[in-house]
Design an enzyme around this catalytic site. Sequence first.
Site, PDB file in Angstrom:
ATOM      1  N   ARG A 103      -3.593  -9.860   5.369  1.00 41.22           N
ATOM      2  CA  ARG A 103      -3.950  -9.911   3.945  1.00 41.22           C
ATOM      3  C   ARG A 103      -2.736  -9.454   3.139  1.00 41.22           C
ATOM      4  NH1 ARG A 103      -5.992  -6.459   0.038  1.00 41.22           N
ATOM      5  NH2 ARG A 103      -7.569  -7.341  -1.347  1.00 41.22           N
ATOM      6  N   LYS A 147       0.815  -1.214   0.000  1.00 41.38           N
ATOM      7  CA  LYS A 147       0.000   0.000   0.000  1.00 41.38           C
ATOM      8  C   LYS A 147       0.850   1.266   0.000  1.00 41.38           C
ATOM      9  CE  LYS A 147      -4.406  -1.825   1.536  1.00 41.38           C
ATOM     10  NZ  LYS A 147      -5.410  -1.950   2.608  1.00 41.38           N
TER      11      LYS A 147
HETATM   12  C1  8Y4 Z   1      -1.038  -1.745  -3.996  1.00 36.88           C
HETATM   13  C2  8Y4 Z   1      -1.751  -2.913  -3.933  1.00 36.88           C
HETATM   14  C3  8Y4 Z   1      -1.546  -0.608  -3.421  1.00 36.88           C
HETATM   15  C4  8Y4 Z   1      -2.993  -2.926  -3.311  1.00 36.88           C
HETATM   16  C5  8Y4 Z   1      -2.782  -0.636  -2.813  1.00 36.88           C
HETATM   17  C6  8Y4 Z   1      -3.504  -1.787  -2.755  1.00 36.88           C
HETATM   18  C7  8Y4 Z   1      -8.055  -4.309   2.459  1.00 36.88           C
HETATM   19  C8  8Y4 Z   1      -9.107  -5.146   2.053  1.00 36.88           C
HETATM   20  C9  8Y4 Z   1      -8.271  -4.129   0.323  1.00 36.88           C
HETATM   21  C10 8Y4 Z   1      -7.742  -4.246   3.842  1.00 36.88           C
HETATM   22  C11 8Y4 Z   1      -9.522  -5.816   4.213  1.00 36.88           C
HETATM   23  C12 8Y4 Z   1      -5.489  -2.761  -1.657  1.00 36.88           C
HETATM   24  C13 8Y4 Z   1     -10.215  -5.692  -0.110  1.00 36.88           C
HETATM   25  C14 8Y4 Z   1      -6.864  -2.330  -1.277  1.00 36.88           C
HETATM   26  N1  8Y4 Z   1      -7.547  -3.692   1.361  1.00 36.88           N
HETATM   27  N2  8Y4 Z   1      -9.834  -5.894   2.910  1.00 36.88           N
HETATM   28  N3  8Y4 Z   1      -9.236  -5.019   0.719  1.00 36.88           N
HETATM   29  N4  8Y4 Z   1      -8.509  -5.029   4.683  1.00 36.88           N
HETATM   30  N5  8Y4 Z   1     -10.217  -6.537   5.096  1.00 36.88           N
HETATM   31  N6  8Y4 Z   1      -4.753  -1.738  -2.165  1.00 36.88           N
HETATM   32  O1  8Y4 Z   1      -6.857  -3.513   4.313  1.00 36.88           O
HETATM   33  O2  8Y4 Z   1      -5.086  -3.881  -1.531  1.00 36.88           O
HETATM   34  S1  8Y4 Z   1      -8.101  -3.628  -1.333  1.00 36.88           S
END
Ligand code: 8Y4
Length: 277
Positions: free
Chosen positions: A255, A221
């Site tokens: 996750r 992130k």
């Molecule tokens: C690079 C890769 C930059 C991915 C940002 C991202 C969470 C979640 C997501 C979390 C729970 C993401 C579905 C966002 N984040 N579910 N989901 N907790 N429970 N961004 O933190 O991965 S999606």
Amino acid sequence: MRMNFAGKTLDMAQCHVMGVLNVTPDSFSDGGRFNQVDAALARARQMVDDGAAFIDVGGESTRPGATPVPLDEELDRVCPVVEAITRELDVIVSVDTSAPEVMRETVALGAGLINDVRALQRPGAPEEMAKHKVPVCVMHIQGEPDYMQDNPSYRNVCQDVSAFLAERLRVLEAAGVEGDRIILDPGFGFGKTVRHNFQLLGALEQLQQLGHPLLVGMSRKSMLGHVTGKEVSERLSASLAAATIAAMKGVSIIRAHDVRETVDAVKVVTAMEEAGR
Ligand code: 8Y4
């Protein structure tokens, strides 16, 4: 202590890894539905081999500015993948959705966890989850994905997130979702500045006080991009540092995109804790 995810039980005093499986069209380039399901299943199999206890299947992008996915499209993307994984692999299928219809359909297909980044705030979502027995992960978000990063503001981010989650617990339990199947998540990156995110990371113990297992997602992130100056593809080490901190603070589920490496990091923390007992 143990939580039952549609027949598979896990000790929530231990830390488990959840692998991320995006089934948005841009994640598996064309090739038709069969090839997309096949590619998703292959990726899931790899993550299970790497030690994932959960596979989190998501058909909607929560990135600000992403086009909303119509319900039929979300069902078409997610259901065949949930069906294939439950049939083929020994793993708990988590479904990243906010739509009550997707909750209903995927639980019927064997999903073991509903992961809702909107904390079951959509109309009918608490009532839908009350009809089933599977656990649900309730995540804090400020605003809606589209505008959540516009100007995140809190009086005290840790207290505010804790109060939000306590209120969702109250609402969900009133709707008939038993507390012993509710997992909480501070929602890293969802309506938070970099500073808010690190304040929350430092205060995970405070969220443990709510008495529910915690799930966290920091993998790749932007909070990690901000402190390292690195692009998404170069954030593995920072993701592992964040996962290690979370594991040390007692979270139950991490996750992550890089399952193999994250499982190793968690094993180091677990070994230390077992040696001290
Ligand atoms: C690079 C890769 C930059 C991915 C940002 C991202 C969470 C979640 C997501 C979390 C729970 C993401 C579905 C966002 N984040 N579910 N989901 N907790 N429970 N961004 O933190 O991965 S999606």
